[in-house]
Design a protein around this motif. Structure first.
Motif, mmCIF file in Angstrom:
data_model
loop_
_atom_site.group_PDB
_atom_site.id
_atom_site.type_symbol
_atom_site.label_atom_id
_atom_site.label_comp_id
_atom_site.label_asym_id
_atom_site.label_seq_id
_atom_site.Cartn_x
_atom_site.Cartn_y
_atom_site.Cartn_z
ATOM 1 N N GLY A 210 0.794 -1.223 0.000
ATOM 2 C CA GLY A 210 0.000 0.000 0.000
ATOM 3 C C GLY A 210 0.825 1.271 0.000
ATOM 4 N N LYS A 211 2.077 1.183 -0.384
ATOM 5 C CA LYS A 211 2.968 2.349 -0.405
ATOM 6 C C LYS A 211 2.905 3.046 -1.762
ATOM 7 C CE LYS A 211 6.354 0.267 2.701
ATOM 8 N NZ LYS A 211 7.760 -0.154 2.811
ATOM 9 N N THR A 212 1.708 3.431 -2.155
ATOM 10 C CA THR A 212 1.538 4.099 -3.442
ATOM 11 C C THR A 212 0.734 5.383 -3.245
ATOM 12 O OG1 THR A 212 -0.491 2.873 -3.910
ATOM 13 C CG2 THR A 212 1.574 1.923 -4.722
ATOM 14 N N LYS A 213 0.840 6.267 -4.221
ATOM 15 C CA LYS A 213 0.064 7.500 -4.235
ATOM 16 C C LYS A 213 -0.539 7.645 -5.622
ATOM 17 C CE LYS A 213 2.955 9.803 -0.881
ATOM 18 N NZ LYS A 213 3.765 10.933 -0.536
ATOM 19 N N PRO A 214 -1.686 8.275 -5.713
ATOM 20 C CA PRO A 214 -2.270 8.492 -7.039
ATOM 21 C C PRO A 214 -1.349 9.363 -7.891
ATOM 22 C CG PRO A 214 -3.876 8.926 -5.306
ATOM 23 C CD PRO A 214 -2.547 8.731 -4.642
ATOM 24 N N VAL B 281 0.906 13.133 -7.275
ATOM 25 C CA VAL B 281 2.349 13.288 -7.482
ATOM 26 C C VAL B 281 2.623 14.384 -8.503
ATOM 27 C CG1 VAL B 281 4.449 12.135 -8.285
ATOM 28 C CG2 VAL B 281 2.834 10.898 -6.821
ATOM 29 N N VAL B 282 1.871 14.417 -9.588
ATOM 30 C CA VAL B 282 2.057 15.434 -10.628
ATOM 31 C C VAL B 282 1.773 16.820 -10.052
ATOM 32 C CG1 VAL B 282 1.164 16.309 -12.818
ATOM 33 C CG2 VAL B 282 1.648 13.868 -12.548
ATOM 34 N N GLU B 283 0.709 16.947 -9.283
ATOM 35 C CA GLU B 283 0.378 18.239 -8.675
ATOM 36 C C GLU B 283 1.480 18.703 -7.723
ATOM 37 O OE1 GLU B 283 -3.473 17.746 -6.933
ATOM 38 O OE2 GLU B 283 -4.475 17.702 -8.883
ATOM 39 N N ARG B 284 2.017 17.772 -6.957
ATOM 40 C CA ARG B 284 3.097 18.120 -6.027
ATOM 41 C C ARG B 284 4.339 18.573 -6.790
ATOM 42 N NH1 ARG B 284 7.127 14.667 -2.835
ATOM 43 N NH2 ARG B 284 6.739 13.355 -4.616
ATOM 44 N N LEU B 285 4.682 17.883 -7.874
ATOM 45 C CA LEU B 285 5.844 18.259 -8.680
ATOM 46 C C LEU B 285 5.635 19.609 -9.355
ATOM 47 C CD1 LEU B 285 6.761 14.816 -10.294
ATOM 48 C CD2 LEU B 285 7.995 16.025 -8.486
ATOM 49 N N ARG B 286 4.441 19.857 -9.827
ATOM 50 C CA ARG B 286 4.144 21.160 -10.432
ATOM 51 C C ARG B 286 4.260 22.276 -9.401
ATOM 52 N NH1 ARG B 286 -0.826 19.225 -14.234
ATOM 53 N NH2 ARG B 286 0.463 18.542 -15.975
ATOM 54 N N GLY B 287 3.824 21.990 -8.203
ATOM 55 C CA GLY B 287 3.934 22.978 -7.138
ATOM 56 C C GLY B 287 5.376 23.288 -6.798
ATOM 57 N N LYS B 288 6.243 22.283 -6.789
ATOM 58 C CA LYS B 288 7.672 22.511 -6.523
ATOM 59 C C LYS B 288 8.315 23.296 -7.666
ATOM 60 C CE LYS B 288 8.674 18.642 -3.484
ATOM 61 N NZ LYS B 288 9.489 17.443 -3.253
#
Length: 92
Positions: A72-76, A80-87
């Protein structure tokens, strides 16, 4: 690939090392070396060995990924894309 055709005793290796190395590079098939009638070693060309190592590394990554999914060590992907765009936006 039939390994039975590529089995030679160690005495053959000692007497024909240079020819064996040429054949390994040309045919890219491993050679099983026997000692006292038992398989003791496998010789292969460097390119085949490197390819095998790369394949094993990829398989190991896939196995680790499958373990993460099972645990269960996954993320949608969207998160992840939103987090990378934010960075990326923060670093401008």
């Amino acid at each position: 690939m039939r390994y039975s055709a590529q089995v030679k005793p160690i005495s053959y290796l000692k007497a024909n090392a240079a020819d064996i190395l040429l054949n390994l590079a040309e045919r890219r098939e491993p050679l099983v070396i026997t000692q006292n009638g038992e398989a003791k070693a496998v010789l292969q060309d460097v390119a085949s060995f490197e390819q095998t190592q790369e394949t094993l590394a990829l398989l190991k990554l896939l196995a680790i990924g499958n373990q993460d999914v099972d645990a269960g060590k996954t993320k949608p992907a969207r998160a992840v894309v939103e987090r990378l765009r934010g960075k990326a936006a923060d670093s401008r």
